[in-house]
Design a protein around this motif. Structure first.
Motif, PDB file in Angstrom:
ATOM      1  N   ALA A 121     -18.112 -78.295  18.256  1.00 14.03           N
ATOM      2  CA  ALA A 121     -17.633 -78.420  19.629  1.00 14.03           C
ATOM      3  C   ALA A 121     -17.330 -79.873  19.988  1.00 14.03           C
ATOM      4  N   ALA A 122     -18.087 -80.796  19.426  1.00  7.77           N
ATOM      5  CA  ALA A 122     -17.914 -82.204  19.758  1.00  7.77           C
ATOM      6  C   ALA A 122     -16.686 -82.817  19.098  1.00  7.77           C
ATOM      7  N   ARG A 123     -16.221 -82.213  18.009  1.00  9.83           N
ATOM      8  CA  ARG A 123     -15.054 -82.739  17.292  1.00  9.83           C
ATOM      9  C   ARG A 123     -13.974 -81.650  17.203  1.00  9.83           C
ATOM     10  N   PRO A 124     -13.407 -81.287  18.355  1.00 10.17           N
ATOM     11  CA  PRO A 124     -12.463 -80.166  18.377  1.00 10.17           C
ATOM     12  C   PRO A 124     -11.161 -80.437  17.647  1.00 10.17           C
ATOM     13  N   ASP A 125     -10.863 -81.717  17.376  1.00  9.04           N
ATOM     14  CA  ASP A 125      -9.640 -82.049  16.645  1.00  9.04           C
ATOM     15  C   ASP A 125      -9.761 -81.732  15.161  1.00  9.04           C
ATOM     16  N   LYS A 126     -10.970 -81.480  14.680  1.00  6.56           N
ATOM     17  CA  LYS A 126     -11.184 -81.149  13.269  1.00  6.56           C
ATOM     18  C   LYS A 126     -11.097 -79.640  13.092  1.00  6.56           C
ATOM     19  N   ARG A 127     -10.152 -79.180  12.301  1.00  2.87           N
ATOM     20  CA  ARG A 127     -10.003 -77.737  12.057  1.00  2.87           C
ATOM     21  C   ARG A 127     -10.932 -77.366  10.905  1.00  2.87           C
ATOM     22  N   CYS A 128     -12.034 -76.730  11.249  1.00  2.00           N
ATOM     23  CA  CYS A 128     -13.095 -76.468  10.288  1.00  2.00           C
ATOM     24  C   CYS A 128     -13.523 -75.011  10.369  1.00  2.00           C
ATOM     25  N   VAL A 129     -13.553 -74.330   9.232  1.00  2.00           N
ATOM     26  CA  VAL A 129     -14.012 -72.949   9.127  1.00  2.00           C
ATOM     27  C   VAL A 129     -15.255 -72.928   8.252  1.00  2.00           C
ATOM     28  N   LEU A 130     -16.339 -72.367   8.773  1.00  2.14           N
ATOM     29  CA  LEU A 130     -17.597 -72.279   8.034  1.00  2.14           C
ATOM     30  C   LEU A 130     -17.764 -70.877   7.464  1.00  2.14           C
ATOM     31  N   LEU A 131     -18.184 -70.813   6.206  1.00  6.06           N
ATOM     32  CA  LEU A 131     -18.380 -69.546   5.510  1.00  6.06           C
ATOM     33  C   LEU A 131     -19.842 -69.384   5.151  1.00  6.06           C
ATOM     34  N   GLY A 132     -20.433 -68.240   5.530  1.00  7.12           N
ATOM     35  CA  GLY A 132     -21.814 -67.946   5.192  1.00  7.12           C
ATOM     36  C   GLY A 132     -21.953 -66.579   4.561  1.00  7.12           C
ATOM     37  N   ILE A 206     -16.814 -66.096  15.983  1.00  8.89           N
ATOM     38  CA  ILE A 206     -17.692 -65.642  14.903  1.00  8.89           C
ATOM     39  C   ILE A 206     -17.217 -64.273  14.448  1.00  8.89           C
ATOM     40  N   LEU A 207     -16.834 -64.180  13.179  1.00  7.91           N
ATOM     41  CA  LEU A 207     -16.274 -62.955  12.604  1.00  7.91           C
ATOM     42  C   LEU A 207     -17.064 -62.555  11.367  1.00  7.91           C
ATOM     43  N   PRO A 208     -16.937 -61.303  10.924  1.00 10.14           N
ATOM     44  CA  PRO A 208     -17.572 -60.908   9.664  1.00 10.14           C
ATOM     45  C   PRO A 208     -16.980 -61.696   8.492  1.00 10.14           C
ATOM     46  N   ARG A 209     -17.769 -61.858   7.463  1.00 14.05           N
ATOM     47  CA  ARG A 209     -17.334 -62.630   6.298  1.00 14.05           C
ATOM     48  C   ARG A 209     -16.017 -62.122   5.718  1.00 14.05           C
ATOM     49  N   ASP A 210     -15.808 -60.796   5.726  1.00 13.54           N
ATOM     50  CA  ASP A 210     -14.596 -60.273   5.105  1.00 13.54           C
ATOM     51  C   ASP A 210     -13.339 -60.533   5.936  1.00 13.54           C
ATOM     52  N   ALA A 211     -13.507 -61.213   7.088  1.00 10.82           N
ATOM     53  CA  ALA A 211     -12.348 -61.628   7.874  1.00 10.82           C
ATOM     54  C   ALA A 211     -11.901 -63.048   7.515  1.00 10.82           C
ATOM     55  N   LEU A 212     -12.435 -63.613   6.426  1.00  9.06           N
ATOM     56  CA  LEU A 212     -12.101 -64.991   6.052  1.00  9.06           C
ATOM     57  C   LEU A 212     -10.600 -65.188   5.885  1.00  9.06           C
ATOM     58  N   ILE A 213      -9.951 -64.331   5.111  1.00  8.01           N
ATOM     59  CA  ILE A 213      -8.531 -64.555   4.824  1.00  8.01           C
ATOM     60  C   ILE A 213      -7.668 -64.456   6.075  1.00  8.01           C
ATOM     61  N   PRO A 214      -7.803 -63.412   6.914  1.00  9.35           N
ATOM     62  CA  PRO A 214      -6.999 -63.428   8.139  1.00  9.35           C
ATOM     63  C   PRO A 214      -7.307 -64.617   9.044  1.00  9.35           C
ATOM     64  N   LEU A 215      -8.567 -65.083   9.053  1.00 11.95           N
ATOM     65  CA  LEU A 215      -8.891 -66.248   9.870  1.00 11.95           C
ATOM     66  C   LEU A 215      -8.205 -67.499   9.324  1.00 11.95           C
ATOM     67  N   LEU A 216      -8.226 -67.687   8.005  1.00 10.52           N
ATOM     68  CA  LEU A 216      -7.569 -68.855   7.415  1.00 10.52           C
ATOM     69  C   LEU A 216      -6.070 -68.822   7.669  1.00 10.52           C
ATOM     70  N   ARG A 217      -5.472 -67.648   7.543  1.00 10.62           N
ATOM     71  CA  ARG A 217      -4.041 -67.544   7.842  1.00 10.62           C
ATOM     72  C   ARG A 217      -3.768 -67.929   9.291  1.00 10.62           C
TER      73      ARG A 217
END
Length: 231
Positions: A121-132, A206-217
């Protein structure tokens, strides 16, 4: 004063690896999308263990063990001693890339995970996706269109006061004011493709892990927009 120069500057996505749980399938999931690795402190051990070499290791090195440090070229080690920021934040501010894919930052200690969300939240200019293990998380950009199947969990959690609009959610967010100590949007649900608009930065998606590819797109599409860096 000389302009700020990041430690790593890349025209391509970067994989940033932290010291939390990093599964082999995490590396398999991100490899088609990025092949450059940066480690946050002890995350270097995981990068080496999975057969890759970090081009930079950034942190205060309080958890970087002797064996891992000895296995790394000296020029890749970037020690930042100050204790006013986390290793995750030290990396975010010193990596310039169109997308940062973070592994090893979800599912660890609650205080560590909260500090990671705070820095998103503090660095909104950084496009960052976290995978767990179970989830993918990012700070929602100004506009986002997600190709999700009906029934997909879509959770929205505010790190600051924020409002927006949506289509494709079972419970639309139009006209709602989200705050960390008030209304939140956990456990919403897609009815099909989802479009989100937010007025200010601060909403975690926050999405399920299997939504990684649509989120990255979605986050790499030209239309999603970017937030400015905070002062």
């Amino acid at each position: 004063m000389a302009p700020f120069q990041p430690i790593v500057s890349s025209p391509d996505p970067i994989v940033l690896v932290g010291g939390g749980e990093v599964l082999s399938q995490d590396f398999e999931a991100v490899r088609p999308h990025a092949n450059r690795f940066v480690a946050a402190d002890s995350g270097a051990a995981a990068v080496l263990a999975y057969g890759h070499s970090p081009e930079a290791v950034i942190g205060d090195f309080d958890s970087l063990n002797v064996a891992t440090r000895a296995a790394l070229p000296a020029e890749t080690l970037h020690h930042i001693a100050e204790q006013d920021s986390t290793d995750f934040d030290k990396c975010l501010r010193n990596v310039a890339a169109p997308l940062i894919l973070g592994l090893g930052f979800l599912g660890a200690r609650v205080d560590h995970q909260l500090s990671v969300f705070n820095r998103l939240a503090a660095r909104p200019d950084k496009r960052c996706v976290l995978l767990g293990r179970d989830d993918v998380v990012c700070l929602a950009p100004p506009n986002l269109t997600l190709d999700l199947a009906a029934g997909t969990r879509v959770s929205l959690f505010p790190m600051a006061p924020v409002a927006g609009r949506s289509t494709g959610l079972r419970w639309p967010i139009d006209g709602l004011e989200f705050t960390p100590d008030g209304r939140v949007g956990t456990s919403n649900e897609a009815t099909g493709p989802v479009h989100l608009e937010t007025d200010t930065p601060g909403l975690l998606l926050i999405l399920p892990r299997d939504a990684l590819i649509p989120l990255l797109r979605a986050v790499q599409s030209a239309g999603c927009g970017t937030w400015s860096a905070r002062a």
